[in-house]
Design a protein around this motif. Structure first.
Motif, PDB file in Angstrom:
ATOM      1  N   SER A   2     -17.959   9.979  -4.492  1.00 23.64           N
ATOM      2  CA  SER A   2     -18.864  10.998  -5.020  1.00 23.64           C
ATOM      3  C   SER A   2     -18.083  12.078  -5.753  1.00 23.64           C
ATOM      4  N   ILE A   3     -18.788  12.831  -6.572  1.00 30.54           N
ATOM      5  CA  ILE A   3     -18.174  13.966  -7.265  1.00 30.54           C
ATOM      6  C   ILE A   3     -17.703  14.990  -6.240  1.00 30.54           C
ATOM      7  N   GLU A   4     -18.540  15.206  -5.219  1.00 28.19           N
ATOM      8  CA  GLU A   4     -18.198  16.202  -4.191  1.00 28.19           C
ATOM      9  C   GLU A   4     -16.888  15.850  -3.500  1.00 28.19           C
ATOM     10  N   GLU A   5     -16.689  14.571  -3.229  1.00 23.05           N
ATOM     11  CA  GLU A   5     -15.451  14.143  -2.582  1.00 23.05           C
ATOM     12  C   GLU A   5     -14.253  14.382  -3.484  1.00 23.05           C
ATOM     13  N   LEU A   6     -14.419  14.125  -4.780  1.00 26.53           N
ATOM     14  CA  LEU A   6     -13.325  14.340  -5.727  1.00 26.53           C
ATOM     15  C   LEU A   6     -12.884  15.799  -5.728  1.00 26.53           C
ATOM     16  N   TYR A   7     -13.866  16.705  -5.850  1.00 23.96           N
ATOM     17  CA  TYR A   7     -13.540  18.128  -5.963  1.00 23.96           C
ATOM     18  C   TYR A   7     -13.026  18.709  -4.646  1.00 23.96           C
ATOM     19  N   SER A   8     -13.537  18.251  -3.532  1.00 17.39           N
ATOM     20  CA  SER A   8     -13.092  18.783  -2.242  1.00 17.39           C
ATOM     21  C   SER A   8     -11.722  18.255  -1.846  1.00 17.39           C
ATOM     22  N   THR A   9     -11.289  17.152  -2.485  1.00 21.44           N
ATOM     23  CA  THR A   9     -10.010  16.516  -2.143  1.00 21.44           C
ATOM     24  C   THR A   9      -8.845  17.020  -2.985  1.00 21.44           C
ATOM     25  N   CYS A  10      -9.108  17.327  -4.248  1.00 22.69           N
ATOM     26  CA  CYS A  10      -8.015  17.450  -5.226  1.00 22.69           C
ATOM     27  C   CYS A  10      -7.612  18.886  -5.549  1.00 22.69           C
ATOM     28  N   ASP A  11      -6.288  19.083  -5.672  1.00 24.61           N
ATOM     29  CA  ASP A  11      -5.733  20.379  -6.067  1.00 24.61           C
ATOM     30  C   ASP A  11      -5.979  20.657  -7.545  1.00 24.61           C
ATOM     31  N   TYR A  12      -5.983  19.593  -8.331  1.00 20.65           N
ATOM     32  CA  TYR A  12      -6.268  19.675  -9.764  1.00 20.65           C
ATOM     33  C   TYR A  12      -7.391  18.689 -10.072  1.00 20.65           C
ATOM     34  N   VAL A  13      -8.330  19.112 -10.893  1.00 13.36           N
ATOM     35  CA  VAL A  13      -9.332  18.185 -11.425  1.00 13.36           C
ATOM     36  C   VAL A  13      -9.251  18.237 -12.943  1.00 13.36           C
ATOM     37  N   SER A  14      -9.122  17.060 -13.549  1.00 13.28           N
ATOM     38  CA  SER A  14      -9.087  16.944 -15.007  1.00 13.28           C
ATOM     39  C   SER A  14     -10.418  16.386 -15.458  1.00 13.28           C
ATOM     40  N   LEU A  15     -11.108  17.157 -16.275  1.00 18.50           N
ATOM     41  CA  LEU A  15     -12.503  16.884 -16.608  1.00 18.50           C
ATOM     42  C   LEU A  15     -12.614  16.152 -17.947  1.00 18.50           C
ATOM     43  N   HIS A  16     -13.312  15.006 -17.939  1.00 20.79           N
ATOM     44  CA  HIS A  16     -13.412  14.183 -19.159  1.00 20.79           C
ATOM     45  C   HIS A  16     -14.818  13.635 -19.399  1.00 20.79           C
ATOM     46  N   ILE A  17     -15.831  14.288 -18.841  1.00 22.19           N
ATOM     47  CA  ILE A  17     -17.201  13.814 -19.025  1.00 22.19           C
ATOM     48  C   ILE A  17     -17.757  14.273 -20.369  1.00 22.19           C
TER      49      ILE A  17
END
Length: 307
Positions: free
Chosen positions: A181-196
């Motif tokens: 899920s998106i929520e899991e990605l954001y809650s897990t990662c120190d950096y998020v690289s956005l490409h949508i």
């Protein structure tokens, strides 16, 4: 004779223009240029007798399409194509294309560069952090996302990805960990690289609820579109969390306010810089010219985006 117009408010490099001309003229077509124009009406006038159009970030509006009586194809030299009025193109039977993958490396390198820039406090003489050993999340695992993942691994980062349109096996085969899920990605990662992309489902989809879930010291890097960010939500997270940082290739509407309030934690390039390398500039322009020739001569619609 088939007439191809290259209309670029921000012109291609000379090498790209020379290459486009070679491809177009070898196909027996005529090439016309409209560069550094400052009035949208100049574009409307210039398309009157053209069969094909190449643009960069130039807006191909309904007015442009309606004025181009002979237009058969328009190609956006780049991946994003929200500057093309697809409905107007379809209504007139005009094929609209992009050139996916041609700018990917340039954008991916910029994303990693901005992560390092923010980790080192915008190169101010204070102690920063390293990106090695940190967790990076790739939000949308397309051409750019795959390269960011590859480069992140090269820097010793632990790479995660979320993309419901990509098979998990594809992500795993690249040594990347898919999340559910998106929520899991954001809650897990120190950096998020956005490409949508920016569309009705994604506009303002990245806001407080997601960003507030990110770990301490987190950074969001946006090389996608500014429209996907809920700026009110972004401001709220920045206000509540002095550890949170935001770097973007697309200046927010409230950029001046962000810089004033959150100095040192917000960065935006002066203009969209993702594709601004000599290599990407040439690659995208040549690809656009080749696609036009392939469509006019052979009916090739491989990269059509208004099917």
């Amino acid at each position: 004779m088939t007439k191809v117009l290259v209309a670029t408010e921000k012109p291609f490099a000379k090498a790209a223009v020379d290459g486009i001309r070679k491809i177009v003229e070898e196909a027996g077509f005529e090439l016309a240029l409209l560069e550094k124009y400052t009035d949208h009406n100049d574009l409307i006038k210039a398309v009157a007798d053209v069969d094909a159009l190449i643009v960069r970030s130039d807006k191909v509006t309904k007015e442009v399409v309606d004025a181009a009586k002979n237009l058969k194809i328009v190609v956006r030299a780049g991946a994003g194509y929200d500057n093309l009025d697809l409905a107007a193109c379809s209504a007139k039977g005009v094929v609209a294309m992009n050139t996916p993958g041609q700018n990917s490396n340039a954008v991916a390198e910029l994303a990693i560069g901005m992560m390092i820039y923010m980790a080192r406090n915008q190169f101010q003489p204070v102690s920063g952090t390293e990106i090695a050993g940190k967790k990076i999340g790739i939000h949308a695992y397309g051409n750019v996302g795959k390269l960011v993942a590859k480069y992140g691994k090269g820097f010793g980062m632990e790479v995660f990805a979320f993309d419901p349109f990509v098979d998990k096996a594809v992500i795993e085969n690249d040594g990347v960990k898919p999340v559910g899920s998106i929520e899991e990605l954001y809650s897990t990662c120190d950096y998020v690289s956005l490409h949508i992309p920016a569309n009705e489902k994604t506009k303002k989809s990245i806001g407080y609820d997601l960003l507030s879930k990110m770990p301490q010291g987190a950074t969001l890097v946006n090389t996608a579109r500014k429209e996907v960010i809920d700026e009110d939500g972004l401001k709220k997270v920045l206000e509540e969390r002095p550890d949170f940082k935001y770097a973007t290739d697309i200046m927010a509407d409230c950029h001046a306010e962000l810089v004033e309030k959150f100095q040192g934690r917000v960065f935006a390039t002066p203009k969209k810089m993702g594709a601004q390398t000599k290599e990407a500039n040439v690659n995208a322009g040549l690809a656009a010219a080749r696609q036009i020739v392939a469509y006019i001569k052979n009916g090739d619609t491989t990269f059509q985006v208004n099917k």
